[in-house]
Design a protein around this motif. Structure first.
Motif, PDB file in Angstrom:
ATOM      1  N   GLY A  72       0.857  -1.125  -0.064  1.00  0.00           N
ATOM      2  CA  GLY A  72      -0.065  -0.122   0.248  1.00  0.00           C
ATOM      3  C   GLY A  72       0.867   1.223  -0.038  1.00  0.00           C
ATOM      4  O   GLY A  72       1.973   1.184   0.305  1.00  0.00           O
ATOM      5  N   SER A  76      -1.413   4.240   4.259  1.00  0.00           N
ATOM      6  CA  SER A  76      -2.473   3.134   4.031  1.00  0.00           C
ATOM      7  C   SER A  76      -2.695   2.433   5.387  1.00  0.00           C
ATOM      8  O   SER A  76      -3.545   1.750   5.271  1.00  0.00           O
ATOM      9  CB  SER A  76      -2.075   2.198   2.790  1.00  0.00           C
ATOM     10  OG  SER A  76      -0.820   1.707   3.350  1.00  0.00           O
ATOM     11  N   HIS A 243       5.589  -0.855   0.104  1.00  0.00           N
ATOM     12  CA  HIS A 243       4.744  -0.110  -1.003  1.00  0.00           C
ATOM     13  C   HIS A 243       5.157  -0.472  -2.168  1.00  0.00           C
ATOM     14  O   HIS A 243       4.515   0.300  -3.069  1.00  0.00           O
ATOM     15  CB  HIS A 243       5.171   1.450  -0.706  1.00  0.00           C
ATOM     16  CG  HIS A 243       6.631   1.853  -1.148  1.00  0.00           C
ATOM     17  ND1 HIS A 243       7.762   1.727  -0.392  1.00  0.00           N
ATOM     18  CD2 HIS A 243       6.949   2.242  -2.208  1.00  0.00           C
ATOM     19  CE1 HIS A 243       8.691   2.179  -0.746  1.00  0.00           C
ATOM     20  NE2 HIS A 243       8.405   2.546  -2.196  1.00  0.00           N
ATOM     21  N   LEU A 259      -5.327   0.337   1.675  1.00  0.00           N
ATOM     22  CA  LEU A 259      -5.667   1.750   1.274  1.00  0.00           C
ATOM     23  C   LEU A 259      -6.453   2.186   2.369  1.00  0.00           C
ATOM     24  O   LEU A 259      -7.512   1.910   2.721  1.00  0.00           O
ATOM     25  CB  LEU A 259      -6.469   1.723  -0.186  1.00  0.00           C
ATOM     26  CG  LEU A 259      -6.775   3.293  -0.704  1.00  0.00           C
ATOM     27  CD1 LEU A 259      -5.458   3.857  -0.837  1.00  0.00           C
ATOM     28  CD2 LEU A 259      -7.510   3.128  -1.788  1.00  0.00           C
TER      29      LEU A 259
END
Length: 289
Positions: A72, A76, A243, A259
């Motif tokens: 994410g 997030s 990420h 998210l």
């Protein structure tokens, strides 16, 4: 896909070593508007009371020998999730069970401080994105490993030295550098010392938070190869946060996409890469092409 099917078959044959259910982390008191299951937040912030919902009702299992990836963007909630599991942050709600600790009988979030330290020192191994959080930079690499072993009850100096040299060799730190402080090392070497320290007590569960961020590509590749070798040689269950979906693609058997504090998609990594369903996941996958 064949590897994914083998992993899925192996997973079905045993109980999870780590089980996380309905874990949430809030910064703020919350209000009826944002505590409802279908609350309309602005990203992860309540427009009424301003409460930040960093992690929102996250559940997943990790099986022995399995790598679960959590991917994410920044903010997030993926690192906050790891902090809650490792007791660096107090979760607002949730249930976390660790089979190697008590057979999964109780919620480890409810343990006393003493028992949480025991879980940290014997069940979990943690590798932080920032090595300064996981290492004493002015202590030697051997001393960092010894510190972790002392925390779990080891008192024999010869055993700690032997284990330290063994683990540093496993992560490709030369024996002649074993008494050097991590402050003198490159970023990649510091991460490898962190991994050696995390493995010192043979933990059945490893938590890896953005371990390749900021490293050169060649160094990233060596760290990723090391993680796969550890899974092969030690059979530990791992949670890998990143990420970068490219990192997750190389490491993870199953993947959760986060998210705004929520899991928006989950499944076998191959399936997510080949047929992403959520628009955010599609954006991540298309960025790899």
């Amino acid at each position: 896909m064949e590897q994914a099917r083998r992993v899925e078959a192996d997973v079905d044959s045993c109980d999870p070593c780590l089980s996380v259910s309905h874990l949430s982390l809030r910064f703020g008191a919350g209000c009826p508007s944002c505590m409802a299951p279908d609350a309309a937040l602005e990203r992860n912030v309540c427009p009424v009371c301003g409460t930040v919902h960093a992690v929102r009702d996250v559940s997943f299992d990790v099986y022995p020998g399995e790598i679960v990836g959590i991917v994410g963007e920044s903010g997030s909630g993926k690192s906050s999730l790891m902090k809650c599991i490792y007791f660096d942050q107090d979760a607002s709600e949730g249930d976390v069970r660790a089979l190697p600790f008590d057979g999964g009988a109780g919620n480890i979030l409810d343990l006393s401080s003493q028992h949480k330290r025991r879980v940290r020192n014997t069940v979990f191994g943690m590798v932080y994105q920032n090595p300064y959080l996981g290492l004493r930079m002015d202590f030697s690499s051997l001393s960092n490993i010894a510190e972790q072993m002392i925390a779990s009850g080891e008192r024999r100096v010869d055993a700690m030295c032997e284990r330290g040299y063994e683990l540093l060799g496993e992560v490709n730190i030369p024996a002649r550098r074993a008494k050097d402080a991590p402050a003198l090392f490159s970023g990649g070497m510091q991460q490898r010392v962190q991994i050696a320290k995390a493995l010192s007590n043979n933990p059945p569960i490893l938590l890896l938070d953005e371990v390749t961020t900021g490293l050169d590509l060649s160094v990233q590749a060596s760290v990723l190869d090391l993680i796969l070798r550890i899974r092969r040689d030690y059979g530990v269950g791992m949670v890998v946060v990143s990420h970068d979906l490219g990192v997750i693609r190389m490491l993870a058997d199953r993947t959760l996409v986060m998210l705004d504090g929520r899991v928006v998609e989950r499944g076998l990594t191959d399936q997510i890469l080949e047929d992403p369903q959520h628009p955010y996941t599609q954006q991540l996958v298309y960025s790899l092409i």
